[in-house]
Design an enzyme around this catalytic site. Sequence first.
Site, PDB file in Angstrom:
ATOM      1  N   ASP A  43       3.743   5.093  -7.427  1.00 48.74           N
ATOM      2  CA  ASP A  43       3.388   5.291  -6.023  1.00 48.74           C
ATOM      3  C   ASP A  43       3.595   6.737  -5.567  1.00 48.74           C
ATOM      4  O   ASP A  43       2.752   7.315  -4.876  1.00 48.74           O
ATOM      5  CB  ASP A  43       4.215   4.342  -5.131  1.00 48.74           C
ATOM      6  CG  ASP A  43       4.013   2.889  -5.524  1.00 48.74           C
ATOM      7  OD1 ASP A  43       3.064   2.601  -6.282  1.00 48.74           O
ATOM      8  OD2 ASP A  43       4.812   2.046  -5.080  1.00 48.74           O
ATOM      9  N   LEU A  71       0.827  -1.211   0.000  1.00 45.41           N
ATOM     10  CA  LEU A  71       0.000   0.000   0.000  1.00 45.41           C
ATOM     11  C   LEU A  71       0.868   1.270   0.000  1.00 45.41           C
ATOM     12  O   LEU A  71       0.425   2.345   0.379  1.00 45.41           O
ATOM     13  CB  LEU A  71      -0.964  -0.020   1.197  1.00 45.41           C
ATOM     14  CG  LEU A  71      -1.904  -1.247   1.229  1.00 45.41           C
ATOM     15  CD1 LEU A  71      -2.749  -1.246   2.507  1.00 45.41           C
ATOM     16  CD2 LEU A  71      -2.808  -1.302  -0.007  1.00 45.41           C
TER      17      LEU A  71
HETATM   18  C1  GLA Z   1       5.421  -1.289  -6.584  1.00 52.62           C
HETATM   19  C2  GLA Z   1       6.277  -0.215  -7.254  1.00 52.62           C
HETATM   20  C3  GLA Z   1       5.493   0.486  -8.350  1.00 52.62           C
HETATM   21  C4  GLA Z   1       4.851  -0.506  -9.307  1.00 52.62           C
HETATM   22  C5  GLA Z   1       4.111  -1.595  -8.539  1.00 52.62           C
HETATM   23  C6  GLA Z   1       3.568  -2.670  -9.443  1.00 52.62           C
HETATM   24  O1  GLA Z   1       4.366  -0.703  -5.897  1.00 52.62           O
HETATM   25  O2  GLA Z   1       6.692   0.739  -6.304  1.00 52.62           O
HETATM   26  O3  GLA Z   1       6.348   1.388  -9.026  1.00 52.62           O
HETATM   27  O4  GLA Z   1       5.806  -1.050 -10.176  1.00 52.62           O
HETATM   28  O5  GLA Z   1       4.928  -2.203  -7.555  1.00 52.62           O
HETATM   29  O6  GLA Z   1       2.580  -2.148 -10.278  1.00 52.62           O
END
Ligand code: GLA
Length: 388
Positions: A177, A130
Amino acid sequence: MSTPEASGEGFHRAFGRPPEGIWSAPGRVNLIGEFTDYNDGFVLPLALPFATQACVARRDDNLVRVASAQRLEGGRFSVVDAALDQLRPATTSGWVSYVLGVVWALREAGENIGGVEIHIDSDVPIGAGLSSSAALECSVALALHDLYGLKLSLQELARVAQRAENEYVGVPTGIMDQTASLRCRAGHALFLDTRTLEVRQVPLDLEPAGLTLLVVNTGVKHALGDSAYANRRRDCQRAAKELGVAALRDIAPEKMDAFLAQIADVVVRRRARHVISEQSRVLEVVGLLESGRLAEVGPVLSAGHWSLRDDFEVSCAELDTIVEVAVASGACGARMTGGGFGGSAVVLLELAAVQAVTMAVAKAFATRGFGTPEITEIVACDGASRVA
Ligand code: GLA
């Protein structure tokens, strides 16, 4: 989550004075578009009601001092001290490296950041997929940005936070993120093109449609630092190279089969199939949301999950159980979210089905000998801001 007052008191106990301000940055749940961000693709995250608060005050020397309400030793703060000019990638580990990484990355970007005291307080579950790390990075980045009067856009700040994670901490994550933590808006999902960094706020009017979202934390810890994340990324780069494109984003979904046939390695071919088909799923979900066909989003989410399980191979028994049982007990659809190998799933369902689905998932976890899942009903929240 602590109130800003309680966080401020924490700062006072750690450093013996009040902070100059308090900044909050949320974790995120990704609705669809998994492992597309490092393929220049589309993603559709929303900000969670879980957040990290950074209380910050400047110092007039070159010391960075960091404490966390979640890291008390014998009820007392243990303060980590680092000199600004001594900050070097890969020299610290654990949560504090995300904080120091942001200070380092801002200075690397040419910003004139001086000494600072930082107190962290967070209710974003750690290792739950998360984005607790992005929430941490973005709360600190925004705080330093405001206190030092910098002139960066939110997207530039997201890049700084990503650089902290990629280079200082050493995890090769994409830009989703940090962008979600800084740019999401309440009541909306954030449709982000990770190549152009353009965003569109997509209304998520679930309640009037009698729908809601659950986040189910399996309690199984994922470690992004694990080689699996980097391996998948390498597989995707290999696929793009074999196909002669800059990134898998450049393969039109309708031409997918013809392109896939050109990839020799069967595993690399499956990785590429996930990414290319996931691109269409993001566009499909955005289209459904924008035309008010909200419940129809569910099956697309579930299809995304099976692709992550079978082609990208990043799921686990607990996540598969959530999807299978949630759908069987009446949810519109569900999928794992984030980096995978544990962490959380997101479930779209009717308000009237919340109790039945929650009970069915909890029961299946008990029967199958898994830990107790943490199930939270969520709404889409605002991105990072100054709160005091
Ligand atoms: C993690 C990484 C993101 C993305 C997701 C998969 O959360 O931080 O940059 O690659 O995995 O979608």
